[in-house]
Design a protein around this motif. Structure first.
Motif, mmCIF file in Angstrom:
data_model
loop_
_atom_site.group_PDB
_atom_site.id
_atom_site.type_symbol
_atom_site.label_atom_id
_atom_site.label_comp_id
_atom_site.label_asym_id
_atom_site.label_seq_id
_atom_site.Cartn_x
_atom_site.Cartn_y
_atom_site.Cartn_z
ATOM 1 N N GLN A 32 0.913 -1.107 0.109
ATOM 2 C CA GLN A 32 -0.080 -0.098 0.211
ATOM 3 C C GLN A 32 0.670 1.269 0.071
ATOM 4 O O GLN A 32 0.504 2.236 0.670
ATOM 5 N N THR A 33 1.721 1.215 -0.932
ATOM 6 C CA THR A 33 2.500 2.529 -1.144
ATOM 7 C C THR A 33 2.595 2.714 -2.719
ATOM 8 O O THR A 33 1.992 1.960 -3.430
ATOM 9 N N GLY A 34 3.391 3.887 -2.918
ATOM 10 C CA GLY A 34 3.378 3.977 -4.402
ATOM 11 C C GLY A 34 4.502 3.440 -4.936
ATOM 12 O O GLY A 34 5.697 3.077 -4.378
ATOM 13 N N GLN A 35 4.372 3.153 -6.326
ATOM 14 C CA GLN A 35 5.711 2.555 -7.021
ATOM 15 C C GLN A 35 6.820 3.330 -6.806
ATOM 16 O O GLN A 35 8.072 2.656 -6.713
ATOM 17 N N ARG A 36 6.823 4.768 -6.885
ATOM 18 C CA ARG A 36 7.987 5.718 -6.580
ATOM 19 C C ARG A 36 8.492 5.513 -5.405
ATOM 20 O O ARG A 36 9.634 5.529 -5.551
ATOM 21 N N PHE A 37 7.745 5.102 -4.273
ATOM 22 C CA PHE A 37 8.541 4.832 -3.155
ATOM 23 C C PHE A 37 9.325 3.563 -2.991
ATOM 24 O O PHE A 37 10.514 3.504 -2.606
ATOM 25 N N ILE A 38 8.948 2.489 -3.743
ATOM 26 C CA ILE A 38 9.597 1.252 -4.017
ATOM 27 C C ILE A 38 10.826 1.667 -4.791
ATOM 28 O O ILE A 38 11.931 1.118 -4.465
ATOM 29 N N VAL A 39 10.596 2.501 -5.811
ATOM 30 C CA VAL A 39 11.989 2.721 -6.723
ATOM 31 C C VAL A 39 13.156 3.680 -5.672
ATOM 32 O O VAL A 39 14.028 3.281 -5.840
ATOM 33 N N ASP A 40 12.416 4.509 -4.802
ATOM 34 C CA ASP A 40 13.568 5.140 -4.055
ATOM 35 C C ASP A 40 13.860 4.196 -3.113
ATOM 36 O O ASP A 40 15.247 4.368 -2.903
ATOM 37 N N LEU A 41 13.268 3.542 -2.503
ATOM 38 C CA LEU A 41 13.739 2.683 -1.497
ATOM 39 C C LEU A 41 14.864 1.675 -1.907
ATOM 40 O O LEU A 41 15.966 1.504 -1.379
ATOM 41 N N GLU A 42 14.549 1.065 -3.185
ATOM 42 C CA GLU A 42 15.444 0.141 -3.861
ATOM 43 C C GLU A 42 16.802 0.884 -4.367
ATOM 44 O O GLU A 42 17.900 0.418 -4.307
ATOM 45 N N GLY A 43 16.540 2.240 -4.674
ATOM 46 C CA GLY A 43 17.747 2.987 -5.271
ATOM 47 C C GLY A 43 18.650 3.601 -4.103
ATOM 48 O O GLY A 43 19.662 4.099 -4.271
ATOM 49 N N GLY A 44 18.147 3.264 -2.736
ATOM 50 C CA GLY A 44 19.120 3.605 -1.626
ATOM 51 C C GLY A 44 18.797 4.897 -1.102
ATOM 52 O O GLY A 44 19.596 5.752 -0.486
ATOM 53 N N LYS A 45 17.551 5.779 -1.502
ATOM 54 C CA LYS A 45 17.448 6.849 -1.107
ATOM 55 C C LYS A 45 17.210 7.144 0.586
ATOM 56 O O LYS A 45 16.385 6.003 1.104
ATOM 57 N N ALA A 46 17.986 7.901 1.030
ATOM 58 C CA ALA A 46 18.267 7.918 2.349
ATOM 59 C C ALA A 46 17.235 8.588 3.260
ATOM 60 O O ALA A 46 16.840 8.399 4.281
ATOM 61 N N THR A 47 16.336 9.101 2.519
ATOM 62 C CA THR A 47 15.159 10.033 3.041
ATOM 63 C C THR A 47 13.729 9.224 3.119
ATOM 64 O O THR A 47 12.721 10.022 3.105
ATOM 65 N N VAL A 48 13.660 8.373 2.685
ATOM 66 C CA VAL A 48 12.339 7.551 2.850
ATOM 67 C C VAL A 48 11.571 7.410 4.068
ATOM 68 O O VAL A 48 12.228 7.455 5.313
ATOM 69 N N ARG A 49 10.321 7.368 4.061
ATOM 70 C CA ARG A 49 9.456 7.184 5.457
ATOM 71 C C ARG A 49 9.841 5.829 6.039
ATOM 72 O O ARG A 49 9.434 4.761 5.418
ATOM 73 N N PHE A 50 9.952 5.898 7.391
ATOM 74 C CA PHE A 50 10.527 4.706 8.014
ATOM 75 C C PHE A 50 9.119 3.706 8.254
ATOM 76 O O PHE A 50 9.339 2.628 8.154
ATOM 77 N N ASP A 51 8.226 4.301 8.377
ATOM 78 C CA ASP A 51 6.988 3.415 8.667
ATOM 79 C C ASP A 51 6.335 2.997 7.271
ATOM 80 O O ASP A 51 6.193 1.510 7.384
ATOM 81 N N LYS A 52 6.790 3.307 6.327
ATOM 82 C CA LYS A 52 6.542 2.526 4.992
ATOM 83 C C LYS A 52 7.630 1.520 4.721
ATOM 84 O O LYS A 52 7.321 0.559 4.147
ATOM 85 N N VAL A 53 8.983 1.978 5.018
ATOM 86 C CA VAL A 53 9.999 0.903 5.100
ATOM 87 C C VAL A 53 9.554 -0.465 5.802
ATOM 88 O O VAL A 53 9.561 -1.648 5.410
ATOM 89 N N LEU A 54 8.950 -0.132 7.046
ATOM 90 C CA LEU A 54 8.466 -1.175 7.967
ATOM 91 C C LEU A 54 7.557 -2.057 7.181
ATOM 92 O O LEU A 54 7.283 -3.289 7.149
ATOM 93 N N GLN A 55 6.279 -1.457 6.700
ATOM 94 C CA GLN A 55 5.397 -2.039 5.628
ATOM 95 C C GLN A 55 5.869 -3.025 4.576
ATOM 96 O O GLN A 55 5.256 -4.083 4.451
ATOM 97 N N VAL A 56 6.713 -2.448 4.055
ATOM 98 C CA VAL A 56 7.562 -3.146 2.723
ATOM 99 C C VAL A 56 8.132 -4.238 3.326
ATOM 100 O O VAL A 56 7.882 -5.388 2.984
ATOM 101 N N LEU A 57 9.103 -4.126 4.463
ATOM 102 C CA LEU A 57 9.683 -5.380 4.977
ATOM 103 C C LEU A 57 8.756 -6.346 5.452
ATOM 104 O O LEU A 57 9.119 -7.477 5.412
ATOM 105 N N ASN A 58 7.709 -5.884 6.028
ATOM 106 C CA ASN A 58 6.658 -7.019 6.719
ATOM 107 C C ASN A 58 6.192 -7.624 5.477
ATOM 108 O O ASN A 58 5.885 -8.897 5.605
ATOM 109 N N ILE A 59 5.554 -7.171 4.410
ATOM 110 C CA ILE A 59 5.063 -8.035 3.338
ATOM 111 C C ILE A 59 6.081 -8.762 2.600
ATOM 112 O O ILE A 59 5.999 -9.811 2.192
ATOM 113 N N LEU A 60 7.525 -8.411 2.883
ATOM 114 C CA LEU A 60 8.612 -9.365 2.117
ATOM 115 C C LEU A 60 8.869 -10.359 3.342
ATOM 116 O O LEU A 60 9.702 -11.219 3.020
ATOM 117 N N GLY A 61 8.297 -10.415 4.513
ATOM 118 C CA GLY A 61 8.484 -11.357 5.301
ATOM 119 C C GLY A 61 9.840 -11.134 6.215
ATOM 120 O O GLY A 61 10.384 -12.197 6.645
#
Length: 79
Positions: free
Chosen positions: A41-70
């Protein structure tokens, strides 16, 4: 085998390491960036930024993504 034992995936020292981990896990699960964004439940741009190593992504969304990935985030003291 003890199911409470945590198996480390790797050491995360910076945003780039986290991004690589997310990309590797996503690809191993056969998901596209759009799939992961939809599941987490994030935008694709967020995933692109996260995978690209952007240091300023939202931590709560990072936790959501990690949870989905197990992935469970654990902190340990350095030796």
């Amino acid at each position: 085998m003890n199911s409470s034992v945590i198996t480390p995936i790797g050491k995360i020292l910076n945003a780039r390491d986290l991004g690589k981990l997310v990309r590797d896990l996503r690809e191993k699960q056969g998901a596209t960036q759009a799939d992961l964004a939809n599941f987490a439940q994030t935008g694709q741009r967020f995933i692109v930024d996260l995978e690209g190593g952007k240091a300023t992504v939202r931590f709560d969304k990072v936790l959501q993504v990690l949870n989905i990935l197990g992935v469970e985030l654990t902190a340990t003291r350095r030796k």
